[in-house]
Scaffold this motif. Structure first.
Motif, PDB file in Angstrom:
ATOM      1  N   VAL B   2      66.712  53.529  77.818  1.00 48.81           N
ATOM      2  CA  VAL B   2      67.765  54.527  77.680  1.00 48.81           C
ATOM      3  C   VAL B   2      69.118  53.842  77.465  1.00 48.81           C
ATOM      4  O   VAL B   2      69.401  52.816  78.076  1.00 48.81           O
ATOM      5  CB  VAL B   2      67.828  55.402  78.958  1.00 48.81           C
ATOM      6  CG1 VAL B   2      69.066  56.262  78.970  1.00 48.81           C
ATOM      7  CG2 VAL B   2      66.577  56.252  79.074  1.00 48.81           C
ATOM      8  N   LEU B   3      69.903  54.417  76.559  1.00 45.49           N
ATOM      9  CA  LEU B   3      71.278  53.949  76.389  1.00 45.49           C
ATOM     10  C   LEU B   3      72.172  54.870  77.219  1.00 45.49           C
ATOM     11  O   LEU B   3      72.278  56.062  76.943  1.00 45.49           O
ATOM     12  CB  LEU B   3      71.661  53.998  74.909  1.00 45.49           C
ATOM     13  CG  LEU B   3      73.094  53.604  74.564  1.00 45.49           C
ATOM     14  CD1 LEU B   3      73.375  52.153  74.922  1.00 45.49           C
ATOM     15  CD2 LEU B   3      73.368  53.826  73.076  1.00 45.49           C
ATOM     16  N   PHE B  21      75.861  59.177  78.007  1.00 41.97           N
ATOM     17  CA  PHE B  21      74.793  59.923  77.356  1.00 41.97           C
ATOM     18  C   PHE B  21      73.785  60.469  78.352  1.00 41.97           C
ATOM     19  O   PHE B  21      73.585  59.905  79.424  1.00 41.97           O
ATOM     20  CB  PHE B  21      74.062  59.021  76.358  1.00 41.97           C
ATOM     21  CG  PHE B  21      74.906  58.603  75.191  1.00 41.97           C
ATOM     22  CD1 PHE B  21      75.598  59.549  74.442  1.00 41.97           C
ATOM     23  CD2 PHE B  21      74.994  57.262  74.832  1.00 41.97           C
ATOM     24  CE1 PHE B  21      76.361  59.160  73.350  1.00 41.97           C
ATOM     25  CE2 PHE B  21      75.760  56.867  73.740  1.00 41.97           C
ATOM     26  CZ  PHE B  21      76.445  57.818  73.005  1.00 41.97           C
ATOM     27  N   SER B  22      73.127  61.535  77.915  1.00 42.18           N
ATOM     28  CA  SER B  22      71.989  62.059  78.658  1.00 42.18           C
ATOM     29  C   SER B  22      70.769  61.204  78.318  1.00 42.18           C
ATOM     30  O   SER B  22      70.686  60.630  77.239  1.00 42.18           O
ATOM     31  CB  SER B  22      71.735  63.495  78.232  1.00 42.18           C
ATOM     32  OG  SER B  22      70.391  63.845  78.484  1.00 42.18           O
ATOM     33  N   ASP B  23      69.800  61.108  79.217  1.00 39.11           N
ATOM     34  CA  ASP B  23      68.599  60.356  78.850  1.00 39.11           C
ATOM     35  C   ASP B  23      67.574  61.252  78.151  1.00 39.11           C
ATOM     36  O   ASP B  23      66.446  60.850  77.912  1.00 39.11           O
ATOM     37  CB  ASP B  23      68.001  59.603  80.045  1.00 39.11           C
ATOM     38  CG  ASP B  23      67.777  60.501  81.235  1.00 39.11           C
ATOM     39  OD1 ASP B  23      67.851  61.734  81.055  1.00 39.11           O
ATOM     40  OD2 ASP B  23      67.533  59.968  82.329  1.00 39.11           O
ATOM     41  N   LYS B  24      67.994  62.505  77.832  1.00 38.13           N
ATOM     42  CA  LYS B  24      67.146  63.375  76.998  1.00 38.13           C
ATOM     43  C   LYS B  24      67.836  63.551  75.631  1.00 38.13           C
ATOM     44  O   LYS B  24      68.182  62.582  74.999  1.00 38.13           O
ATOM     45  CB  LYS B  24      66.961  64.727  77.684  1.00 38.13           C
ATOM     46  CG  LYS B  24      66.281  64.621  79.016  1.00 38.13           C
ATOM     47  CD  LYS B  24      64.784  64.437  78.819  1.00 38.13           C
ATOM     48  CE  LYS B  24      64.103  64.306  80.178  1.00 38.13           C
ATOM     49  NZ  LYS B  24      62.941  63.444  80.139  1.00 38.13           N
ATOM     50  N   LEU B  25      68.087  64.808  75.259  1.00 36.09           N
ATOM     51  CA  LEU B  25      68.731  65.059  73.974  1.00 36.09           C
ATOM     52  C   LEU B  25      70.240  64.910  74.049  1.00 36.09           C
ATOM     53  O   LEU B  25      70.870  65.379  74.994  1.00 36.09           O
ATOM     54  CB  LEU B  25      68.439  66.490  73.512  1.00 36.09           C
ATOM     55  CG  LEU B  25      67.032  66.856  73.093  1.00 36.09           C
ATOM     56  CD1 LEU B  25      67.037  68.222  72.435  1.00 36.09           C
ATOM     57  CD2 LEU B  25      66.476  65.818  72.142  1.00 36.09           C
ATOM     58  N   GLY B 336      61.650  60.242  74.529  1.00 36.36           N
ATOM     59  CA  GLY B 336      62.583  59.955  75.611  1.00 36.36           C
ATOM     60  C   GLY B 336      63.979  60.393  75.245  1.00 36.36           C
ATOM     61  O   GLY B 336      64.313  61.579  75.221  1.00 36.36           O
ATOM     62  N   GLN B 337      64.794  59.425  74.872  1.00 43.79           N
ATOM     63  CA  GLN B 337      66.185  59.727  74.572  1.00 43.79           C
ATOM     64  C   GLN B 337      66.375  59.878  73.064  1.00 43.79           C
ATOM     65  O   GLN B 337      65.864  59.082  72.283  1.00 43.79           O
ATOM     66  CB  GLN B 337      67.062  58.578  75.072  1.00 43.79           C
ATOM     67  CG  GLN B 337      68.535  58.896  75.056  1.00 43.79           C
ATOM     68  CD  GLN B 337      69.367  57.697  75.474  1.00 43.79           C
ATOM     69  OE1 GLN B 337      68.951  56.550  75.288  1.00 43.79           O
ATOM     70  NE2 GLN B 337      70.533  57.958  76.023  1.00 43.79           N
ATOM     71  N   SER B 355      70.029  71.841  80.840  1.00 43.57           N
ATOM     72  CA  SER B 355      71.122  71.145  81.525  1.00 43.57           C
ATOM     73  C   SER B 355      70.950  69.622  81.463  1.00 43.57           C
ATOM     74  O   SER B 355      71.862  68.867  81.748  1.00 43.57           O
ATOM     75  CB  SER B 355      71.215  71.607  82.972  1.00 43.57           C
ATOM     76  OG  SER B 355      69.956  71.411  83.581  1.00 43.57           O
ATOM     77  N   ASP B 356      69.723  69.172  81.082  1.00 43.80           N
ATOM     78  CA  ASP B 356      69.497  67.732  80.957  1.00 43.80           C
ATOM     79  C   ASP B 356      70.217  67.154  79.735  1.00 43.80           C
ATOM     80  O   ASP B 356      70.387  65.956  79.618  1.00 43.80           O
ATOM     81  CB  ASP B 356      68.007  67.440  80.733  1.00 43.80           C
ATOM     82  CG  ASP B 356      67.208  67.699  81.979  1.00 43.80           C
ATOM     83  OD1 ASP B 356      67.838  67.796  83.045  1.00 43.80           O
ATOM     84  OD2 ASP B 356      65.974  67.793  81.868  1.00 43.80           O
ATOM     85  N   ASN B 357      70.564  68.038  78.810  1.00 39.11           N
ATOM     86  CA  ASN B 357      71.077  67.553  77.537  1.00 39.11           C
ATOM     87  C   ASN B 357      72.602  67.461  77.530  1.00 39.11           C
ATOM     88  O   ASN B 357      73.272  68.120  78.313  1.00 39.11           O
ATOM     89  CB  ASN B 357      70.632  68.461  76.408  1.00 39.11           C
ATOM     90  CG  ASN B 357      69.122  68.584  76.365  1.00 39.11           C
ATOM     91  OD1 ASN B 357      68.438  67.624  76.702  1.00 39.11           O
ATOM     92  ND2 ASN B 357      68.628  69.734  76.002  1.00 39.11           N
ATOM     93  N   THR B 358      73.089  66.669  76.604  1.00 40.77           N
ATOM     94  CA  THR B 358      74.531  66.527  76.476  1.00 40.77           C
ATOM     95  C   THR B 358      74.943  67.029  75.108  1.00 40.77           C
ATOM     96  O   THR B 358      74.286  66.743  74.112  1.00 40.77           O
ATOM     97  CB  THR B 358      74.935  65.046  76.622  1.00 40.77           C
ATOM     98  OG1 THR B 358      74.482  64.596  77.885  1.00 40.77           O
ATOM     99  CG2 THR B 358      76.443  64.880  76.553  1.00 40.77           C
TER     100      THR B 358
END
Lengths: 198, 371
Positions: B2-3, B21-25, B336-337, B355-358
């Motif tokens: 993850v970045l 960053f989010s570790d998803k989308l 993943g990301q 809510s996981d996304n940014t």
């Protein structure tokens, strides 16, 4: 900045040497300037003799003081085996191992059409003559493991096909002393391709 | 992998941008020319030290400045700080990993695996065979260093052999024939290994492509990649057939002074339900195939390296209908990301934003977080 001409000249000449940059050349020149004249004379002499006394062996093209090099003249060596190498530095590397007791043949390069090096600019004809005239039984090819070295090995093998001589190529693979886990991926990959059955 | 964050200085429109960053989308939204793609470009630089669009480094420096810097924090088992600094006066890139300078870019390749789906991907399905070879070679090299070394070796042999062929053509010197035979042997040795590895690669990769394709479309369409190399090769007789073919083309090669036989002339033919995509495919099928290839690459690399790559998607949603956009965003959940640029949020509803996304809004090089 003005530098005394003789010093500048020395720096210029020294920086022509391989892996010597301007700064190193300047440090060397200043060091020589500070040294005793005996030391400087000794250096000059050594360099002069290097050029005037050393020539290429008429048989194997290794460097030599006499017409034939020490290895070719030695009675202790096996005169029926020839190891073919690219350059004089390879002879030194193999000699340091004390593993090889035969004679050498320095090609002076490898086939490289892009750099305009073809078979007649290498000492290949001389190698063939040697094999025919001196009853050589075995030829070991010890060229670098790249596209040019491998192709040159193939070429020599083809040329020598009709001559009654055993031909082999040195093995390639993992370095000694290094654990498998520390070898780089390319080397391990190649070692797998070139695996030998037991 | 993850970045977690990135910092850009003097990178295109980004004078000074810092992002978590989010570790998803991670959705990057903004109008044209506002600096969305630059963020993807910067991420790609950090992972590979290379650029995403073949543009020159000096063009990426903010106008009026003489250097750019990209810093990032990766997190896998441990945290790694990476930084790329480019000096346009010396035209030199410097890469640092955890404050230590890395001198060979090959040491970085594979450390931070990345897969990118970008506009120029259309060339893979629609362009010349060289585009498809480039795609296959890049995926296979990402998974195997040995394959990369073999390619380098083969292309060196090709250059040497073509130089010799043209010398023979000019001088008509028969002495050179014996040397040509030696180069031909070298060509057969490394070429055979490449062909055999490509046969295996296509077999394996086809499974990944089928899986990815079926996740993107509703229709019962079956994609297939066929490896097109020398005739009648089954993986056992490659060297033999290669030699036969070279013999057959020997006169042609000598007359024209170029290499005419070998894996440098291979192609990979894409099919949907047995119909050749390049000849019969619709625009939509091309697009879907391109997407499937990149998703397949993602899961292939993940499997082979045991590391989850970062996924980049540049402006792909704008071209898709709502249905496929929805399918893809479902599929993205398995990844993943991911970093996705889009000009507006019309397709957002299909996108399962949680809510996981940014959501990052970009305007003239300035970024704001929207959620």
């Amino acid at each position: 900045m003005l530098i005394a001409e003789p010093l500048q000249k020395a720096i210029d000449e020294l920086s022509k040497l391989p892996s010597v940059g301007r700064k190193t050349a300047q440090r060397l020149a200043l060091h020589i300037l500070k040294s005793d004249s005996e030391n400087v004379d000794a250096l000059i002499n050594a360099l002069g003799e290097l050029k005037s006394k050393i020539r290429f062996c008429s048989v194997c093209f290794n460097i030599s003081v006499e017409e034939k090099c020490e290895i070719c003249r030695s009675q202790k060596r096996d005169h029926s085996v020839i190891c073919v190498v690219e350059e004089v530095s390879d002879v030194i590397a193999i000699e340091n191992t004390n593993e090889f007791n035969g004679l050498y043949h320095v090609l002076g390069g490898v086939l490289n059409p892009l750099a305009n090096v073809s078979a007649d600019s290498l000492k290949i004809k001389e190698l063939v003559d040697r094999i025919d005239q001196h009853g050589i039984k075995e030829v070991i090819l010890a060229l670098n493991p790249d596209a040019e070295g491998d192709t040159t090995s193939l070429y020599i093998t083809r040329i020598l096909k009709e001559h009654a001589v055993k031909i082999s190529r040195i093995a390639r693979g993992l370095p000694i002393g290094g654990d498998l886990e520390f070898a780089d991926a390319a080397t391990i990959g190649r070692a797998f391709i070139g695996r030998i059955s037991l | 992998m993850v970045l977690k964050q990135i910092e850009l200085q003097n990178f295109r429109l980004h004078k000074n941008t810092s992002l978590d960053f989010s570790d998803k989308l991670n959705l990057i939204v903004g109008g044209n020319g506002q600096g969305k793609t630059s963020i993807l470009e910067a991420i790609y630089y950090l992972c590979t030290t290379k650029n995403l669009n073949m543009s020159a480094e000096e063009d990426a420096v903010t106008f009026g400045e003489s250097n750019f810097s990209i810093g990032g924090l990766f997190n896998e088992l441990t945290e790694n700080k990476a930084r790329l600094y480019y000096d346009s006066i010396k035209n030199k890139k410097y890469f640092f990993l955890d404050e230590k300078q890395i001198n060979r870019s090959t040491e970085v390749i594979g450390k931070f695996p990345i897969v990118s789906l970008i506009q120029s991907d259309h060339a893979i399905t629609q362009g010349a065979p060289s585009e498809r070879r480039r795609f296959v070679d890049s995926v296979a090299s990402q998974a195997s260093r040995t394959y990369l070394e073999l390619l380098l070796d083969y292309s060196k042999t090709l250059r040497q052999r073509s130089s010799l062929l043209s010398q023979i053509k000019e001088t008509r010197n028969n002495v050179l024939f014996e040397q040509l035979d030696a180069w031909t042997e070298s060509l057969i040795t490394s070429g055979t290994e490449i062909i055999n590895r490509r046969i295996k690669f296509v077999q394996e990769f086809n499974v990944y492509v089928k899986e990815a394709y079926s996740s993107v479309v509703e229709l019962i369409e079956k994609p297939h990649i066929e490896y097109q190399t020398l005739a009648e090769i089954d993986g056992e007789n490659t060297a033999e057939k290669f030699r036969e073919e070279l013999n057959a083309f020997r006169d042609d090669e000598l007359r024209r002074g170029i290499n005419l036989v070998g894996p440098h002339r291979d192609d990979f033919i894409f099919y949907i339900n047995g119909m050749e995509l390049k000849r019969f495919g619709s625009q939509g099928q091309h697009k879907t195939f391109q997407i499937a290839l990149r998703f397949a690459q993602f899961f292939f690399i993940k499997e082979k390296l045991g590391k989850t790559p970062i996924f980049l998607m540049d402006d792909v949603f704008g071209e898709l209908d709502t249905y496929r956009a929805g399918k893809i965003s479902e599929y993205l959940l398995q990844i993943g990301q991911a970093f996705i640029t889009m000009t507006d949020l019309t397709n957002k509803d299909g996108l399962n934003i949680t809510s996981d996304n940014t959501l990052i809004k970009v305007e003239n090089g300035k970024t704001t977080f929207a959620n």
